[in-house]
Enzyme design. Structure first.
Site, PDB file in Angstrom:
ATOM      1  N   PHE A   1       1.152  -0.740   0.087  1.00 25.27           N
ATOM      2  CA  PHE A   1       0.049   0.336  -0.143  1.00 25.27           C
ATOM      3  C   PHE A   1       1.037   1.250  -0.403  1.00 25.27           C
ATOM      4  CE2 PHE A   1      -2.344   3.817   1.262  1.00 25.27           C
ATOM      5  CZ  PHE A   1      -3.000   3.804   0.630  1.00 25.27           C
TER       6      PHE A   1
ATOM      7  N   ASP B   1       8.697   2.785   1.871  1.00 28.74           N
ATOM      8  CA  ASP B   1       8.224   3.718   2.326  1.00 28.74           C
ATOM      9  C   ASP B   1       8.074   3.527   4.052  1.00 28.74           C
ATOM     10  OD1 ASP B   1       5.603   4.620   2.526  1.00 28.74           O
ATOM     11  OD2 ASP B   1       5.054   3.578   1.114  1.00 28.74           O
TER      12      ASP B   1
ATOM     13  N   LYS C   1       2.189  10.924   7.062  1.00 31.90           N
ATOM     14  CA  LYS C   1       1.463  11.075   7.852  1.00 31.90           C
ATOM     15  C   LYS C   1       2.314  11.454   9.311  1.00 31.90           C
ATOM     16  CE  LYS C   1      -1.025   6.482   6.381  1.00 31.90           C
ATOM     17  NZ  LYS C   1      -0.883   6.051   5.743  1.00 31.90           N
TER      18      LYS C   1
END
Ligand SMILES: *Cc1c(COP(=O)(O)O)cnc(C)c1O
Length: 411
Positions: free
Chosen positions: A144, A229, A258
């Site tokens: 993802f 990531d 985030k």
């Protein structure tokens, strides 16, 4: 028009006018502080999802709110057409935190990943010498990395991908954690390997010990960039600043997001050394909002919180307690748990209940969590949580499972 007051009122309105791209739990949050949120009816919940790790420091951490407020009174947006006095200090300290020379600021996580992909392709052509239009990037199954058309092109989740074609070419998918498959997939045209050091959306899937160091060696030997990531796994969540750091691995390129925005504003970044980052030249990449002074002020305050090591230590310290209490539920309605730092993926026995049902049960008991992929739930409480609050989180799951077992006559 009638006045909005209950959770149901707001949910009905949202259902009418906000696109249905999520399926939220029926809780309408109006206020939040630290690990706690309050809904419009005054019910309190412990937030054990923490914005998918965007709230690693809890809601409205005082240092972060102060940094934002001070910056609101000075300057909020300049565009990159001009310099601003917040960008340099932010990039310097973020680069130092993650052990890189330079930072390219963006806003959302998906934009950071897109930036890393562009960077890797350009590096492939200009530095490695890959023939034009031939660059390949190796990605992992069940990844993802965000929601843009290019990123969903290399997703194998039908929900995320279907009906969004034609898809961007140039990606090769291999099983996660399979070093031999990666080695076999590497060609002279491979620019990079992109991976999550721990797969968050997939349910906190932790690769076998030795995989990340092995990948590091392989990428170095083959002159391929290793892109980690760390948008969800990074910035303290796993007990180290970056999840790669658990095994002492240094990627060539990091994507961050985030928690970098402290739960206040969207801040993302790509970090890399000069030899890679300097393929980006004026006009070849950009963002109207990336690196704006408000984002840089908040991001800088986040970096300062992480530079103390306090949050990483907290996650490390609470990990054994978290694991022990969750593992005690195996056989009680839980099939498997995976824990690293204050991050857990819990596979619920699918015959007992779905992940969504488990989350609804926990919400009734005052704890917010999120299901992912059927019967798995993910816990990622703010790193500011206390040991007692962490016990409440696990207890709410234990009680939910016990009720479901009793209802099925398994109690
Ligand atoms: C959330 C996430 C993204 C995308 O971030 P957005 O801010 O939602 O675009 C990318 N990669 C990983 C690993 C993530 O968890």
């Amino acid at each position: 028009m009638t006045e909005l007051s209950t959770n149901a009122d707001y949910i009905a309105l949202e259902d009418e006018v906000a696109a249905h791209n999520y399926s939220p739990l029926p809780v309408v949050v109006s206020d939040a502080e630290g690990v706690w949120v309050t809904d419009v009816e005054g019910n309190r919940y412990l937030d054990a999802l923490a914005g998918y790790s965007a709230l690693n420091f809890g809601h409205r951490h005082p240092d972060l709110v102060q940094a934002a407020k001070e910056q609101l009174d000075r300057a909020t947006l300049t565009s990159r057409a001009f310099h601003n006095d917040m960008l340099g200090p932010f990039c310097r300290d973020l680069a130092q935190l993650v052990g890189k020379d330079m930072v390219l600021p963006m806003n959302s996580g998906a934009e950071a990943v897109e930036t890393a992909l562009k960077l890797a392709r350009k590096w492939g052509y200009q530095v490695k010498g890959i023939p034009a239009e031939q660059a390949e990037i190796i990605v992992m199954e069940n990844n993802f990395h965000g929601r843009t058309t290019t990123i969903v092109s290399f997703s194998n989740d039908p929900e995320a991908r279907d009906d969004y074609g034609p898809y961007t070419p140039g990606f090769v998918t291999v099983p996660y954690g399979d070093l031999a498959a990666i080695e076999a997939a590497i060609t002279d045209n491979t620019a990079a390997v992109l991976l999550e050091p721990i797969q968050g959306e997939m349910g906190v899937q932790i690769p076998k010990e030795g995989f990340l160091p092995g990948l590091r060696e392989l990428c170095t030997a083959k002159n391929v960039l290793m892109i980690a990531d760390e948008i969800q796994s990074g910035l303290g969540r796993t007990g180290t600043t970056l999840a790669c750091g658990y095994e002492g691995v240094e990627a060539d390129v990091y994507t961050l997001g985030k928690a970098l925005g402290g739960g206040i504003i969207a801040v993302s970044a790509v970090a890399a050394n000069k030899d890679v980052m300097e393929v980006i030249t004026p006009g070849t990449h950009g963002s109207t909002f990336g690196g704006n002074p408000l984002a840089a002020a908040v991001g800088h305050a986040v970096v300062k919180l992480l530079a103390t090591g306090e949050f990483q230590d907290k996650a490390k310290e609470l990990e054994p307690r978290f694991r022990e209490r969750l593992e005690a539920l195996i056989g009680q309605g839980v099939d498997e748990v995976r824990v690293r730092g204050l991050w857990a993926g819990i596979d619920i026995d699918p015959d007992l209940m779905t992940g969504k049902e488990a989350c609804k049960g926990m919400a009734k008991r005052g704890v917010l969590a999120k299901d992912t992929h059927g019967s798995t739930i993910r816990l990622a409480p703010p790193l500011s949580i206390t040991a007692e609050e962490l016990d409440l989180v696990v207890q709410s799951l234990a009680d939910t499972l016990a009720d479901a077992r009793a209802a099925k006559g398994q109690g």
